[in-house]
Design an enzyme around this catalytic site. Structure first.
Site, PDB file in Angstrom:
ATOM      1  N   LYS A 135      67.974  41.574  39.957  1.00 51.77           N
ATOM      2  CA  LYS A 135      67.961  42.803  39.173  1.00 51.77           C
ATOM      3  C   LYS A 135      68.640  42.578  37.831  1.00 51.77           C
ATOM      4  O   LYS A 135      69.428  41.635  37.676  1.00 51.77           O
ATOM      5  CB  LYS A 135      68.728  43.897  39.921  1.00 51.77           C
TER       6      LYS A 135
ATOM      7  N   ARG B  42      62.144  47.243  52.978  1.00 47.29           N
ATOM      8  CA  ARG B  42      61.036  47.288  53.952  1.00 47.29           C
ATOM      9  C   ARG B  42      61.085  46.080  54.880  1.00 47.29           C
ATOM     10  O   ARG B  42      60.622  46.154  56.012  1.00 47.29           O
ATOM     11  CB  ARG B  42      59.704  47.416  53.207  1.00 47.29           C
TER      12      ARG B  42
HETATM   13  N1  BES Z   1      67.375  49.463  46.581  1.00 50.18           N
HETATM   14  C1  BES Z   1      66.238  49.383  45.734  1.00 50.18           C
HETATM   15  C2  BES Z   1      65.669  50.743  45.385  1.00 50.18           C
HETATM   16  C3  BES Z   1      66.451  51.526  44.370  1.00 50.18           C
HETATM   17  C4  BES Z   1      66.456  51.148  43.032  1.00 50.18           C
HETATM   18  C5  BES Z   1      67.103  52.660  44.744  1.00 50.18           C
HETATM   19  C6  BES Z   1      67.153  51.900  42.116  1.00 50.18           C
HETATM   20  C7  BES Z   1      67.790  53.425  43.820  1.00 50.18           C
HETATM   21  C8  BES Z   1      67.834  53.034  42.509  1.00 50.18           C
HETATM   22  C9  BES Z   1      65.122  48.594  46.424  1.00 50.18           C
HETATM   23  O1  BES Z   1      65.546  47.579  47.263  1.00 50.18           O
HETATM   24  C10 BES Z   1      64.340  47.960  45.342  1.00 50.18           C
HETATM   25  O2  BES Z   1      64.863  47.156  44.643  1.00 50.18           O
HETATM   26  N2  BES Z   1      63.073  48.376  45.214  1.00 50.18           N
HETATM   27  C11 BES Z   1      62.224  47.879  44.201  1.00 50.18           C
HETATM   28  C12 BES Z   1      60.844  47.723  44.775  1.00 50.18           C
HETATM   29  C13 BES Z   1      59.910  46.957  43.882  1.00 50.18           C
HETATM   30  C14 BES Z   1      60.333  45.517  43.792  1.00 50.18           C
HETATM   31  C15 BES Z   1      58.533  47.064  44.475  1.00 50.18           C
HETATM   32  C16 BES Z   1      62.218  48.889  43.058  1.00 50.18           C
HETATM   33  O3  BES Z   1      62.269  50.096  43.309  1.00 50.18           O
HETATM   34  O4  BES Z   1      62.195  48.454  41.906  1.00 50.18           O
HETATM   35 MN    MN Z   2      65.891  45.791  46.271  1.00 48.21          MN
END
Ligand code: BES
Ligand code: MN
Ligand code: ZN
Length: 498
Positions: free
Chosen positions: A279, A353
């Protein structure tokens, strides 16, 4: 805060209640509530209203001292909006204004004598919940990890709610509200704790502690046992981390021995760096909240433990860290999930997931009446719904024995709402992989829906719903902190099923 309920009548008038402060409602157009009228024998209250010092608009307030004939040291007039049409918004606004004022008083006890049964479309239980949960919210501290604690809160510590009758209904409403509020407190504490403290092991220990306190059966599976269960999808997320993963199972068997349980499954990523699909740095600290699904399962267990709920409930938490390292899972790696489906990990940041699919496969062994998973699953859910509603996903409601409607209704009832979003074949098509049964991300667009569609593949043997709480579990910015949601929704859903 210490809560109690009491009924005032002609024999036991509120006029002679000895307390630091009594809060009563006034309305727009200079109208008094019944309790305000009962305190107005001297005419001091109507005089104050006539003077224009309080309009009665929801949330306005006026503190009076030495009101003639009243035993209470202070009377707090609180605006409740339109007379004969108290909306839930007006009531909530009035309660928050009251609690704010109580927090600044030189008194330690107070009475709230509001029209608890006159809120449009709401009942006594809702009004009591609003006050009790609001009071917990106002008292909640975030100084657990500060070397110098915030100053002790001054103001009201003992709160008495005036009700029409101290009957079973009122007592139950108070007990349930307190249980839910305590559950939310735990969820918030866990969410706010830094990730170097709140590890998977810490969550497991918290579950064990809850188990001791409320007599839950608690089992914690570690890496070896997860390997034996072939939870390779879950384990693939832990590869880069030095923190051992924990798979936590709690059981509250409050129902009949052979009744099928409701199973709650929580995403417990104690820190989500994204892994090799790292990230961006800005705001990454907030990924300590990526275990709020797990924390809401623990908070809900605290609530049902407090209530001694007559229902069988199983909680499952898949807890680990998502870290990059030389051993971490790489984009394109293919893993075989516990259910046997192979998954191409196209993006290691879509890890929720991957842990949930194995937890959902594990849930099958309980022959559940229903399974609800709770996860901070996708940033896209915040884009879709903002911070107001959790995203709710499920197959058609008929196939789920009314599960969708039950969750939507519980959310409305608890003021912790969810909004339904779609899954289905079109989203499943987005998850196709050339090399495995499923990719872990979809083609662009609808990322919350493709995430839910991915999970659906692992839930076909039972009634299932998924709550995406990415937007509702915590607040960012100046008021940064966990909210305790969706503990009210989940607890109310379980209460309604018991
Ligand atoms: N934990 C995150 C989702 C999230 C992001 C929650 C920001 C709250 C604030 C999750 O694990 C994630 O990173 N999801 C990705 C999915 C994508 C790679 C398809 C996302 O939401 O960017
Ligand atoms: Mn994630
Ligand atoms: Zn995550």
């Amino acid at each position: 805060m210490d809560f109690s309920i009491k009924a005032y009548d002609t024999k036991n008038p509120i006029l002679s209640a000895k307390t630091g402060c009594v809060a009563v409602a006034v309305y727009e157009n200079k109208k008094l509530s019944a309790a305000a009228a009962a305190l107005d024998q001297s005419g001091d209250i109507s005089a104050a209203i006539k003077s224009g010092d309080i309009t009665g608009k929801a949330g306005t307030s006026l503190l009076l001292r030495g009101v003639g004939g009243v035993s209470a040291a202070r009377v707090l007039l609180v605006g409740m909006g339109a007379f004969d049409a108290v909306t839930d918004k007006a009531f909530t606004t009035a309660v928050h204004a009251t609690l704010k004022c109580f927090g600044q008083l030189g008194a330690s006890d107070a009475i709230i004598a509001f029209p608890l049964t006159e809120v449009k479309g709401r009942d006594l239980a809702w009004a009591i919940h609003t006050i009790v949960i609001g009071a917990h919210e106002a008292q909640f501290r975030t100084d657990g990890q500060k070397s110098k604690k915030d100053p002790e809160r001054t103001g009201v510590k003992k709160l008495l709610l005036a009700v029409d009758a101290v009957d079973a209904k009122a007592k139950l409403a108070l007990a349930q509200a307190q249980a839910i509020a305590r559950g939310m407190d735990l969820t918030k504490e866990l969410g706010n704790l830094s990730a170097n403290v709140c590890t998977p092991t810490y969550l497991a220990n918290t579950a064990k502690k809850l188990g001791k306190e409320y007599k839950f059966d608690v089992e914690v599976l570690d890496r070896k046992q997860l390997e034996a269960l072939k939870m390779n999808s879950f384990l693939s997320v832990t590869n880069g981390s030095d923190e051992p993963p924990k798979f936590i199972v709690l059981k509250h068997m409050g129902g009949k021995k052979n009744d099928a349980p409701v199973v709650l499954v929580g995403k417990g990523i104690t820190f989500d760096t994204g892994g090799i699909s790292l990230k961006a740095g800005a705001g990454m600290d907030e990924m300590k909240y990526d275990m709020c699904g797990a924390a809401s399962v623990l908070g809900t267990f605290r609530a049902i433990g407090e209530m001694g709920l007559d229902l069988n409930v199983v909680g499952i938490i898949a807890a680990c860290e998502n870290m990059p390292s030389g051993r971490a899972t790489k984009p394109g790696d293919i893993v075989t999930s516990m259910a046997g489906l192979t998954i191409e990990v196209l993006n290691t940041d879509a890890e929720g997931r991957l842990v949930l699919c194995d937890a959902l496969a594990y849930a099958e062994r309980f022959n559940p009446a229903a399974v609800v998973d709770i996860a901070t699953l996708t940033g896209a859910c915040i884009v879709a719904l903002g911070h107001h509603n959790s995203g709710l996903f499920a197959r058609d409601d008929a196939a789920s024995n009314g599960l969708v409607q039950q969750l939507l209704d519980a959310g409305k009832q608890a003021g912790d709402t969810a909004w339904r979003l779609p899954i289905g074949e079109a989203y499943n098509d987005q998850l196709k992989s050339n090399f495995a049964d499923l990719g872990n991300i979809g083609t662009p667009g609808g990322a919350s829906c493709t995430a839910a569609a991915f999970l659906e593949n692992f839930t076909r043997s039972y009634a299932w719903a998924h709550l995406d709480i990415a937007g509702t579990a915590w607040k960012s910015g100046g008021a940064k902190g966990a909210t305790g949601r969706p503990v009210p929704l989940l607890s109310t859903f379980l209460i309604n099923r018991a």
